[in-house]
Design an enzyme around this catalytic site. Structure first.
Site, short mmCIF file in Angstrom:
data_model
loop_
_atom_site.label_atom_id
_atom_site.label_comp_id
_atom_site.label_asym_id
_atom_site.label_seq_id
_atom_site.Cartn_x
_atom_site.Cartn_y
_atom_site.Cartn_z
N ASN A 56 -92.54 27.07 -6.30
CA ASN A 56 -92.43 28.29 -7.10
C ASN A 56 -93.84 28.82 -7.34
OD1 ASN A 56 -92.03 30.25 -9.02
ND2 ASN A 56 -91.34 28.85 -10.63
N TRP A 57 -94.16 29.90 -6.64
CA TRP A 57 -95.53 30.42 -6.72
C TRP A 57 -95.78 31.19 -8.01
CZ3 TRP A 57 -96.15 32.68 -1.04
CH2 TRP A 57 -96.05 31.62 -0.13
N LYS A 58 -94.74 31.45 -8.77
CA LYS A 58 -94.86 32.22 -10.02
C LYS A 58 -95.60 33.54 -9.76
CE LYS A 58 -94.41 27.92 -12.51
NZ LYS A 58 -94.64 27.14 -13.71
N SER A 109 -95.44 19.65 -13.59
CA SER A 109 -96.66 18.94 -13.21
C SER A 109 -96.44 17.90 -12.11
CB SER A 109 -97.34 18.30 -14.44
OG SER A 109 -97.71 19.31 -15.36
N HIS A 147 -85.38 30.06 -15.02
CA HIS A 147 -86.63 29.30 -15.13
C HIS A 147 -87.12 29.33 -16.57
CE1 HIS A 147 -90.82 28.19 -14.79
NE2 HIS A 147 -90.46 27.53 -13.71
N GLY A 162 -94.81 23.95 -9.15
CA GLY A 162 -95.54 25.16 -9.49
C GLY A 162 -96.95 25.10 -8.92
N GLY A 163 -97.91 24.75 -9.76
CA GLY A 163 -99.33 24.76 -9.39
C GLY A 163 -99.65 24.12 -8.05
N GLU A 166 -89.85 29.86 -17.92
CA GLU A 166 -90.70 30.99 -18.32
C GLU A 166 -89.87 32.25 -18.56
OE1 GLU A 166 -93.31 30.29 -15.04
OE2 GLU A 166 -93.87 28.42 -16.05
N GLY A 225 -96.91 23.01 -16.17
CA GLY A 225 -98.26 23.57 -16.19
C GLY A 225 -99.19 22.90 -17.18
N GLU A 249 -86.48 20.82 -15.59
CA GLU A 249 -87.89 21.10 -15.84
C GLU A 249 -88.15 21.02 -17.34
OE1 GLU A 249 -89.77 23.40 -12.36
OE2 GLU A 249 -88.99 24.87 -13.74
P1 13P Z 1 -96.03 23.15 -12.58
O1 13P Z 1 -95.77 22.31 -11.34
O2 13P Z 1 -97.21 24.06 -12.42
O3 13P Z 1 -96.05 22.32 -13.82
O4 13P Z 1 -94.78 24.15 -12.72
C1 13P Z 1 -93.51 23.64 -12.63
C2 13P Z 1 -92.56 24.77 -12.55
O5 13P Z 1 -92.36 25.50 -13.50
C3 13P Z 1 -91.89 25.00 -11.27
O6 13P Z 1 -90.87 25.94 -11.39
#
Ligand code: 13P
Length: 253
Positions: A9-11, A215, A97, A236-237, A99, A175, A169
């Protein structure tokens, strides 16, 4: 039995050039694994979907969207329909998600409508569930996850449910660099699978893939994936770095 599933997920990251480069790098690094031993998806921002779809065509890497709207067309300024996502070559879509829930204020009910709309539009939803730190500390993890799941999947029959992937999650792990321990992830994944068995029967529960997100990185992927009920990773990251993401795909194979 359950094919491992690693999704990036590149956000709200990348640009027109780096999105294509990242997608191409993933496709190259995961060649021979993606689509065969591991389901691999990249989930770029809407505006780069088409070029990323083009970049990974015929490579075994699938493309997902980060969100969708619940109506098929009309006066919904700024929104994107399931048919539009399908039209550009998307297969997967994230629903709920954390967020979107906690920054944009989406409710369980709205997320449930998104899951239904996604399936209706021929997409494969990834329903995200998970508790806040205060909820974990207050012993509410199972209650929150159960509410996310029950409302998120309300109205789906077993036939439709086979299109759904679940992602656990924990919000406190996203994050923050604070990953859930493999045991913490396993506990909640097992709980989710049990709930799915109650709702849709044991067979479907055994077939449903439950991803962990929060993470996850190249260093902890293998141990997370070694847990019985952890079927994949929603990253994510670490999905923004080709080498790290490819290592996670390899660790999951
Ligand atoms: P991180 O891997 O950056 O913690 O993000 C997880 C995430 O929200 C994937 O959708």
């Amino acid at each position: 039995m359950r094919k491992p599933f690693v999704a990036g997920n590149w956000k709200m990251n990348t640009d027109s050039r780096s999105s294509v480069e990242l997608a191409q790098g993933v496709a190259k690094g995961a060649s021979g694994l993606a689509g065969e031993k591991v389901t691999v998806a990249v989930i770029p921002p809407f505006v780069y979907l088409q070029s990323v779809v083009n970049a990974v065509r015929s490579t075994g890497v699938a493309v997902g969207a980060q969100d969708l709207y619940i109506e098929s067309k009309g006066a919904f300024t700024g929104e994107i329909s399931p048919a539009m996502l399908k039209d550009v070559g998307c297969n997967y879509v994230l629903c709920g998600h954390s967020e979107r829930r906690h920054v944009l204020g989406e409710s369980d009910e709205f997320v449930g409508k998104k899951v239904t709309a996604a399936i209706g539009g021929g997409l494969l939803p990834i329903l995200c569930v998970g508790e806040l730190l205060s909820e974990r500390d207050g012993g509410q993890t199972e209650a929150v996850v159960a509410r996310n799941l029950k409302t998120g999947l309300a109205g789906l029959g077993t036939d439709k449910m086979s299109a759904v992937t679940i992602a656990y999650e924990p919000v406190w792990a996203i994050g923050t660099g604070r990953t859930a321990t493999p045991q913490q992830a396993q506990e909640v994944h097992e709980f989710i699978r049990g709930l799915m068995a109650d709702m849709f029967g044991k067979k479907l529960a055994e077939e449903t893939r439950i991803l962990y997100g929060g993470s996850a990185n190249a260093g902890n992927a293998k141990e997370l994936m070694s847990q019985k009920d952890v079927d994949g990773l929603l990253v994510g990251g670490a999905s923004l770095k080709v080498d790290d993401f490819v290592k996670m795909i390899q660790a999951s194979a």
